[in-house]
Design an enzyme around this catalytic site. Structure first.
Site, PDB file in Angstrom:
ATOM      1  N   GLY A 123     120.460  26.087  -1.575  1.00 26.87           N
ATOM      2  CA  GLY A 123     120.605  26.588  -0.201  1.00 26.87           C
ATOM      3  C   GLY A 123     119.339  27.156   0.411  1.00 26.87           C
ATOM      4  O   GLY A 123     118.296  27.312  -0.250  1.00 26.87           O
ATOM      5  N   LYS A 125     125.370  39.360   1.666  1.00 27.25           N
ATOM      6  CA  LYS A 125     126.273  39.640   2.763  1.00 27.25           C
ATOM      7  C   LYS A 125     126.777  38.337   3.362  1.00 27.25           C
ATOM      8  O   LYS A 125     126.163  37.303   3.111  1.00 27.25           O
ATOM      9  CB  LYS A 125     125.569  40.482   3.824  1.00 27.25           C
ATOM     10  N   ASP A 128     126.668  40.720  11.830  1.00 23.06           N
ATOM     11  CA  ASP A 128     125.498  40.129  11.171  1.00 23.06           C
ATOM     12  C   ASP A 128     124.368  41.144  11.003  1.00 23.06           C
ATOM     13  O   ASP A 128     123.667  41.140   9.985  1.00 23.06           O
ATOM     14  CB  ASP A 128     125.011  38.924  11.996  1.00 23.06           C
ATOM     15  N   HIS A 151     122.547  46.064   8.494  1.00 21.10           N
ATOM     16  CA  HIS A 151     121.132  46.422   8.499  1.00 21.10           C
ATOM     17  C   HIS A 151     120.855  47.687   9.313  1.00 21.10           C
ATOM     18  O   HIS A 151     120.230  48.632   8.830  1.00 21.10           O
ATOM     19  CB  HIS A 151     120.286  45.281   9.071  1.00 21.10           C
TER      20      HIS A 151
HETATM   21  N1  LIG Z   1     119.853  32.111   5.055  1.00 20.55           N
HETATM   22  C1  LIG Z   1     119.547  33.347   5.403  1.00 20.55           C
HETATM   23  O1  LIG Z   1     118.539  33.621   6.063  1.00 20.55           O
HETATM   24  C2  LIG Z   1     120.438  34.476   4.987  1.00 20.55           C
HETATM   25  C3  LIG Z   1     121.584  34.247   4.240  1.00 20.55           C
HETATM   26  N2  LIG Z   1     122.358  35.298   3.848  1.00 20.55           N
HETATM   27  C4  LIG Z   1     123.556  35.074   3.044  1.00 20.55           C
HETATM   28  O2  LIG Z   1     123.167  34.457   1.822  1.00 20.55           O
HETATM   29  C5  LIG Z   1     124.141  33.527   1.374  1.00 20.55           C
HETATM   30  C6  LIG Z   1     123.494  32.165   1.234  1.00 20.55           C
HETATM   31  O3  LIG Z   1     122.917  31.795   2.467  1.00 20.55           O
HETATM   32  P1  LIG Z   1     122.337  30.334   2.734  1.00 20.55           P
HETATM   33  O4  LIG Z   1     121.431  29.932   1.631  1.00 20.55           O
HETATM   34  O5  LIG Z   1     121.836  30.327   4.101  1.00 20.55           O
HETATM   35  O6  LIG Z   1     123.667  29.488   2.668  1.00 20.55           O
HETATM   36  P2  LIG Z   1     123.855  27.925   2.618  1.00 20.55           P
HETATM   37  O7  LIG Z   1     124.816  27.550   3.681  1.00 20.55           O
HETATM   38  O8  LIG Z   1     122.553  27.217   2.565  1.00 20.55           O
HETATM   39  O9  LIG Z   1     124.654  27.754   1.253  1.00 20.55           O
HETATM   40  C7  LIG Z   1     124.071  27.913  -0.026  1.00 20.55           C
HETATM   41  C8  LIG Z   1     124.604  26.818  -0.941  1.00 20.55           C
HETATM   42  O10 LIG Z   1     126.001  27.001  -1.105  1.00 20.55           O
HETATM   43  C9  LIG Z   1     126.650  25.726  -1.164  1.00 20.55           C
HETATM   44  N3  LIG Z   1     127.642  25.677  -0.087  1.00 20.55           N
HETATM   45  C10 LIG Z   1     127.421  25.683   1.239  1.00 20.55           C
HETATM   46  N4  LIG Z   1     128.580  25.630   1.914  1.00 20.55           N
HETATM   47  C11 LIG Z   1     129.556  25.584   0.991  1.00 20.55           C
HETATM   48  C12 LIG Z   1     130.968  25.551   1.059  1.00 20.55           C
HETATM   49  N5  LIG Z   1     131.611  25.539   2.220  1.00 20.55           N
HETATM   50  N6  LIG Z   1     131.658  25.540  -0.091  1.00 20.55           N
HETATM   51  C13 LIG Z   1     131.014  25.572  -1.254  1.00 20.55           C
HETATM   52  N7  LIG Z   1     129.674  25.621  -1.372  1.00 20.55           N
HETATM   53  C14 LIG Z   1     128.960  25.620  -0.276  1.00 20.55           C
HETATM   54  C15 LIG Z   1     125.583  24.680  -0.968  1.00 20.55           C
HETATM   55  O11 LIG Z   1     125.181  24.198  -2.244  1.00 20.55           O
HETATM   56  P3  LIG Z   1     125.816  22.918  -2.946  1.00 20.55           P
HETATM   57  O12 LIG Z   1     126.418  22.054  -1.896  1.00 20.55           O
HETATM   58  O13 LIG Z   1     124.657  22.290  -3.636  1.00 20.55           O
HETATM   59  O14 LIG Z   1     126.800  23.471  -3.877  1.00 20.55           O
HETATM   60  C16 LIG Z   1     124.436  25.435  -0.360  1.00 20.55           C
HETATM   61  O15 LIG Z   1     123.206  24.884  -0.701  1.00 20.55           O
HETATM   62  C17 LIG Z   1     125.266  33.583   2.412  1.00 20.55           C
HETATM   63  O16 LIG Z   1     126.225  34.492   1.991  1.00 20.55           O
HETATM   64  C18 LIG Z   1     124.557  34.111   3.663  1.00 20.55           C
HETATM   65  O17 LIG Z   1     125.443  34.786   4.510  1.00 20.55           O
HETATM   66  C19 LIG Z   1     122.008  36.589   4.141  1.00 20.55           C
HETATM   67  C20 LIG Z   1     120.888  36.873   4.869  1.00 20.55           C
HETATM   68  C21 LIG Z   1     120.035  35.848   5.382  1.00 20.55           C
HETATM   69  O1  LIG Z   2     120.752  39.112   7.417  1.00 18.28           O
HETATM   70  C1  LIG Z   2     120.211  38.497   8.312  1.00 18.28           C
HETATM   71  O2  LIG Z   2     118.904  38.746   8.563  1.00 18.28           O
HETATM   72  C2  LIG Z   2     118.117  37.806   9.263  1.00 18.28           C
HETATM   73  C3  LIG Z   2     116.881  38.569   9.697  1.00 18.28           C
HETATM   74  O3  LIG Z   2     116.171  38.995   8.592  1.00 18.28           O
HETATM   75  P1  LIG Z   2     114.607  39.269   8.709  1.00 18.28           P
HETATM   76  O4  LIG Z   2     114.260  39.874   7.417  1.00 18.28           O
HETATM   77  O5  LIG Z   2     113.961  37.937   8.933  1.00 18.28           O
HETATM   78  O6  LIG Z   2     114.408  40.167   9.869  1.00 18.28           O
HETATM   79  C4  LIG Z   2     118.845  37.220  10.433  1.00 18.28           C
HETATM   80  O7  LIG Z   2     118.087  36.164  10.978  1.00 18.28           O
HETATM   81  C5  LIG Z   2     120.182  36.661   9.974  1.00 18.28           C
HETATM   82  O8  LIG Z   2     120.923  36.232  11.094  1.00 18.28           O
HETATM   83  C6  LIG Z   2     120.975  37.701   9.251  1.00 18.28           C
HETATM   84  O9  LIG Z   2     122.106  37.092   8.637  1.00 18.28           O
END
Ligand SMILES: NC(=O)C1=CN([C@@H]2O[C@H](COP(=O)(O)OP(=O)(O)OC[C@H]3O[C@@H](n4cnc5c(N)ncnc54)[C@H](OP(=O)(O)O)[C@@H]3O)[C@@H](O)[C@H]2O)C=CC1
Ligand SMILES: O=C1O[C@H](COP(=O)(O)O)[C@@H](O)[C@H](O)[C@H]1O
Length: 581
Positions: free
Chosen positions: A104, A238, A325, A330
């Site tokens: 992810g 989160k 969010d 935060h």
């Molecule tokens: N991205 C960001 O900037 C931030 C993210 N977060 C939190 O961190 C966590 C991960 O975020 P992020 O990496 O963006 O998430 P992703 O949507 O990229 O998901 C991470 C991985 O989970 C698997 N996945 C995605 N959707 C599903 C589904 N519906 N069911 C099962 N598996 C799934 C996929 O892997 P595969 O298909 O290979 O199994 C994917 O690569 C979340 O809880 C997000 O809220 C928090 C702060 C910032």
């Molecule tokens: O948790 C989150 O934070 C990012 C912002 O993080 P930052 O460290 O780049 O300021 C925000 O973009 C995202 O929506 C939220 O889920």
């Protein structure tokens, strides 16, 4: 000149006693703290003085080695008898970090790079293994290839970075599997055991996955892949629920498989340098603490803005909105740190106790103290910026706020009547996060006439700029040099890039290191979470039940004008829009 400290490599661990609290320093004079076993277990040897070779290591964010064993640690509840009698050498234990959701966005962008930075800084134990786990089929080589694209030698581009990267990647492996399959986690367990080679195993799982599968993973990991002879900890990303009920349900479900002290709920804002510094600034400088109350502070503002929309995350975002969010976690966490009473010590439980007290003293947020907005499409020259509902993963009639401003109140003796304003938005004109403290007017100000009619503009303002360009500055009134008496508004400015030229570690590095060390201070305890949701849940329900339409604002603007009216209701002007920010 400030001393640059590498917190982990012992060779460069020189620091002044003032960086330790009194309690720690007095013990540090007599003890040599050395790391002999699993990361959270320390062995104390008596030394009459600190020789260069025996300098104690400064690792977790607490600034000093942790106590030998946290009594609350899941592993500590079932310690190995052998370990208590004679702790094994570090070389006999192994740390494994499994990043669940390795394919992810967050894993690629933040978690693997943070782990590499820790390795680079010698903050990881000698024996460590990193596993990526996700459904996507990948070989170890493919994982390494994927990770290597986001690793950077960001730390002063120091020599041997390429070698270090190779060494790091050699320790990275991949296991493909379903998130709800105990069988697949048992396969992971087998691979982990092979890498651990019979050593004491400490296992950290980072759940970087959508929240609806947190519990499945906690179940499978705890039942089939937890450590049998060391600790097992789980970092949970989160969002922790959508409201009080779902958050409570999530906590109850996780606790079927994990003890509270095995759960590390991460809020990455707590790992940001300026947020860490907030308590240092307040509690170790005499000039601030006496002013830190309703007697001198007129209002406090917590401002978050991003100059991009929900690009790529619209599907997730639409179910949550900006209040869940950013504000409920935060900004509220920063507020709690800002407003808490002095904790008894810097221990995690003491700090978190004080934060909970503040959160529990807060009034539930009222609809009339909130305004919500949503960005709409906008064209600037030849460039067109899509609106929130133009995102194909967002329903066309979505009322989800991408902007919100709120006035919150803490009903306790210190803060009675002081508005704590929050403002958070996506697709605004700038990217920033800051804390602004506006002080009261100077009573009987001799120079009142020099300020014109608008005395508010002449009050002091302390700004902690969390990002970008970390800084702390204090706005003061100053005489312009020369004959006559003309005044100027100037800044006493501590700009980090000038004062501390070394690059600041990413928040995820600090938090990962803390989780490895068993330091819980910067993670959210379940009662903090309950108190945080209690403030926002009634408002969130009302917004949804009444289908409150957000005020539209153009992509790249300063946000809805409603935010100004809300602030004006409490005699406040947003500091970031004052023109001399
Ligand atoms: N991205 C960001 O900037 C931030 C993210 N977060 C939190 O961190 C966590 C991960 O975020 P992020 O990496 O963006 O998430 P992703 O949507 O990229 O998901 C991470 C991985 O989970 C698997 N996945 C995605 N959707 C599903 C589904 N519906 N069911 C099962 N598996 C799934 C996929 O892997 P595969 O298909 O290979 O199994 C994917 O690569 C979340 O809880 C997000 O809220 C928090 C702060 C910032
Ligand atoms: O948790 C989150 O934070 C990012 C912002 O993080 P930052 O460290 O780049 O300021 C925000 O973009 C995202 O929506 C939220 O889920």
């Amino acid at each position: 000149m400030a001393t640059q400290i590498n917190p982990c490599s012992s060779s460069s661990t020189t620091f002044s006693p003032s960086s330790l609290n009194q309690k720690t320093f007095s013990s540090a004079k007599f003890f040599n703290f050395s790391r002999k076993s699993s990361p959270s277990r320390w062995v104390f040897k008596i030394h009459s003085r600190i020789s260069p070779k025996n300098q104690f290591e400064l690792k977790s964010s607490n600034g000093y080695p942790l106590n030998a064993i946290s009594l609350h640690d899941g592993a500590a509840e079932k310690p190995l008898a052998k370990e208590l009698v004679s702790p094994p050498e570090q070389s006999e234990s192994n740390l494994s970090v499994t990043v669940v959701g390795a394919s992810g966005d967050l894993a690629k962008k933040k978690i693997f790079p943070a782990l590499f930075a820790l390795f680079y800084e010698d903050c990881l134990p000698q024996n460590f293994t990193i596993f990526g786990y996700a459904r996507t089929k990948m070989t170890d080589e493919e994982l390494r290839e994927m990770i290597s694209r986001t690793l950077t030698c960001r730390i002063d581009k120091r020599e041997n970075c390429g070698d270090k990267m190779e060494k790091f990647l050699e320790r990275c492996f991949y296991q493909s599997g379903q998130y709800n399959s105990e069988e697949h986690f048992a396969e992971l367990d087998l691979k982990l055991k092979q890498k651990e080679g019979g050593k004491v195993s400490n296992r950290l799982f980072y759940l970087s996955i959508p929240p609806d599968i947190f519990v499945d993973v906690a179940r499978c990991a705890s039942e089939r892949a937890s450590s049998k002879n060391g600790w097992t900890r789980v970092i949970v990303e989160k969002p922790f629920g959508r409201d009080s009920e779902s958050s409570g349900e999530l906590t109850r479900s996780l606790k079927k498989y994990l003890a509270e002290d095995q759960i590390f709920r991460i809020d990455h804002y707590l790992g940001k340098e300026l947020v860490e510094n907030l308590s240092v600034l307040r509690f170790s400088n005499l000039v601030f603490e006496p002013l830190w109350s309703r007697n001198y502070i007129r209002n406090v503002q917590f401002i978050f803005s991003e100059d991009f929309g929900t690009e790529g995350r619209g599907g997730y975002f639409d179910n949550y909105g900006i209040i869940r969010d950013i504000m409920q976690n935060h900004l509220l966490q920063i507020l709690a740190l800002f407003a808490m009473e002095t904790p008894v010590t810097l221990d995690a439980e003491d700090v978190r106790n004080e934060k909970v007290k503040v959160l529990r003293s807060m009034r539930r947020l009222q609809l009339e103290d909130v305004i919500v907005g949503q960005y709409k499409g906008h064209s600037k020259g030849a460039k067109t910026y899509a609106g929130y509902t133009d995102d194909p993963t967002v329903p066309n009639d979505s009322l989800t706020p991408t902007f919100a401003a709120a006035a919150l109140f803490i009903d306790n003796a210190r803060w009675d009547g002081v508005p704590f304003l929050m403002k958070a938005g996506k697709a605004l004109n700038t990217r920033r996060a800051e804390i602004r403290v506006q002080f009261r007017h100077v009573p009987g100000n001799l120079y009142k006439r020099n300020f014109g009619m608008d005395l508010d503009k002449a009050t002091n303002e302390l700004v902690l700029r969390v990002q970008p360009d970390e800084a702390i500055y204090l706005k003061i009134n100053n005489k312009i040099p020369g004959l006559g008496m003309r005044f100027d508004r100037s800044d006493l400015n501590l700009l980090y890039s000038t004062r501390y030229p070394k690059e600041i570690p990413d928040a995820y590095e600090r938090l990962l290191l803390d989780a490895i060390e068993g330091e819980r201070r910067l993670f959210i305890r379940s009662d903090e979470l309950d108190a945080a949701w209690a403030i926002f849940t009634p408002l969130l329900k009302e917004l949804e039940a009444k289908k409150i339409s957000p005020e539209l604002y153009p992509y790249g603007s300063r946000g809805p004008v409603g935010a100004h009216y809300l602030a004006a209701k409490y005699d406040v002007r947003w500091g970031d829009l004052a023109g001399d920010d």
